[in-house]
Design an enzyme around this catalytic site. Structure first.
Site, mmCIF file in Angstrom:
data_model
loop_
_atom_site.group_PDB
_atom_site.id
_atom_site.type_symbol
_atom_site.label_atom_id
_atom_site.label_comp_id
_atom_site.label_asym_id
_atom_site.label_seq_id
_atom_site.Cartn_x
_atom_site.Cartn_y
_atom_site.Cartn_z
ATOM 1 N N PRO A 2 -2.011 -0.542 -6.555
ATOM 2 C CA PRO A 2 -2.559 -1.662 -5.813
ATOM 3 C C PRO A 2 -3.337 -2.642 -6.657
ATOM 4 O O PRO A 2 -4.063 -2.252 -7.569
ATOM 5 C CB PRO A 2 -3.498 -0.982 -4.826
ATOM 6 C CG PRO A 2 -3.768 0.365 -5.374
ATOM 7 C CD PRO A 2 -2.941 0.589 -6.577
ATOM 8 N N GLU A 3 -3.144 -3.889 -6.342
ATOM 9 C CA GLU A 3 -3.972 -4.942 -6.919
ATOM 10 C C GLU A 3 -4.905 -5.421 -5.803
ATOM 11 O O GLU A 3 -4.958 -4.799 -4.747
ATOM 12 C CB GLU A 3 -3.075 -6.054 -7.468
ATOM 13 C CG GLU A 3 -2.112 -5.513 -8.509
ATOM 14 C CD GLU A 3 -1.210 -6.564 -9.151
ATOM 15 O OE1 GLU A 3 -1.645 -7.714 -9.283
ATOM 16 O OE2 GLU A 3 -0.071 -6.223 -9.501
ATOM 17 N N HIS A 92 -0.950 16.464 -3.526
ATOM 18 C CA HIS A 92 -1.605 15.244 -4.020
ATOM 19 C C HIS A 92 -2.634 14.654 -3.048
ATOM 20 O O HIS A 92 -3.144 13.578 -3.295
ATOM 21 C CB HIS A 92 -0.582 14.169 -4.404
ATOM 22 C CG HIS A 92 0.389 14.626 -5.451
ATOM 23 N ND1 HIS A 92 0.000 15.285 -6.598
ATOM 24 C CD2 HIS A 92 1.734 14.527 -5.511
ATOM 25 C CE1 HIS A 92 1.065 15.568 -7.324
ATOM 26 N NE2 HIS A 92 2.128 15.135 -6.690
#
Length: 279
Positions: A2-3, A92
């Site tokens: 993600p940005e 995870h």
DNA sequence: CCTTGAACCTGCGGGC
DNA sequence: TGCCCGCAGGTTCAAG
């Protein structure tokens, strides 16, 4: 992964779920991610109420009423999901935040480049994670002259420079390519040469691509949530990113002769650009 | 100080 | 089918 826009969208999705809620505990399923999880994390947040959710750069900030801020960075592969009572963590799911209404927020991160920290509200500014961060791209602090000043004398490429979080925060590999295309600047151009009107154009382009992506997340998702409970929006349509060999929009050149959008490597990352539109 | 490259870690898709 | 390679949206650290 993600940005800035994706992190912003995750924050907006967390808001209705966490705001005003009391955290009953946090479970962790390994010692840490990129860095160890904070000591006594669960003990230090248990019983605290969520006051507000904010974002700084690519960090999610969960402000608590005990003077602490739960800081989360999603790294490359981090995802947040909202889970209902009875949820069993899967592979995870490294951290699960339990809320008083029995819902949970899970942090899943296959590559484990993410970060979780617990910081005192008053110590945020001076904290190692935040101390060197540049301006928020959507704030007034980020302007043509401000960017030009930061880039002046820099010998790296402008692509590498705008991904440097000391120059401006939130711009990652995708939106760097997108913003440079929109502003007509070659990713190979020396950062120090981006001055004056070029810097102004780049600032406008960075703002535009980020804002457009944030809006896309808001308009395409109900409560900023996908059907499976995952927060955030990760399936954007890009103009040049990952489009090597394709014609860029509005391109009049013959794709058979020109190779279309090019991919090069800069600072170990892929850059995509049109050598005819970007100088 | 600046710049570059490697390192961290798992998963996926393509080529053979 | 399996194996190997390169690649993946971030950040930090060491070396030059």
């Amino acid at each position: 992964m993600p940005e800035l826009p994706e992190v912003e969208t995750v924050c907006r999705g967390l808001e209705p779920v966490m705001m005003g809620q009391v955290i009953t505990r946090i479970d962790t399923h390994r010692a840490g991610l990129r860095v160890p999880f904070p000591e006594a994390l669960s003990e230090n947040v248990a019983g605290a109420r969520v006051l507000r959710i904010a974002r700084r750069a690519k960090y999610i900030l969960i402000h608590l009423n005990n003077g602490m801020v739960l800081v989360i960075h999603l790294g490359m592969s981090g995802r947040m999901t909202v889970e209902e009572a009875g949820f069993k963590p899967a592979r995870h799911d490294h951290m699960v935040i339990h809320l008083k209404d029995k819902r949970m927020v899970a942090f899943n991160d296959a590559r484990r480049f993410g970060v979780v920290d617990l910081v005192e509200e008053g110590a945020m500014e001076s904290h190692a994670l935040f101390r060197h961060l540049g301006p928020e791209p959507l704030s007034n602090e980020f302007s043509g002259p401000a960017l030009a000043a930061k880039l002046k004398g820099k010998k790296t490429s402008v692509k590498v420079a705008i991904m440097d979080q000391r120059v401006v925060v939130g711009v990652g590999n995708i939106y760097a390519s997108e913003a440079l295309f929109l502003s007509g600047i070659s990713p190979k151009r020396l950062a120090g040469q981006v001055q004056g009107e070029r810097a102004e154009a780049l600032v406008r382009a960075i703002r535009k691509v980020l804002q457009k992506a944030i809006r896309a997340g808001g308009s395409s998702l109900r409560d900023y949530r996908q059907a499976d409970g995952e927060l955030g929006y990760f399936q954007h349509q890009f103009t040049v990113y990952n489009r090597e060999g394709q014609a860029c929009p509005g391109c009049t050149c013959d794709i058979a002769k020109t190779k279309g959008i090019l991919r090069i490597t800069q600072g170990g990352r892929s850059s995509f650009y049109c050598p005819r539109k970007q100088k």
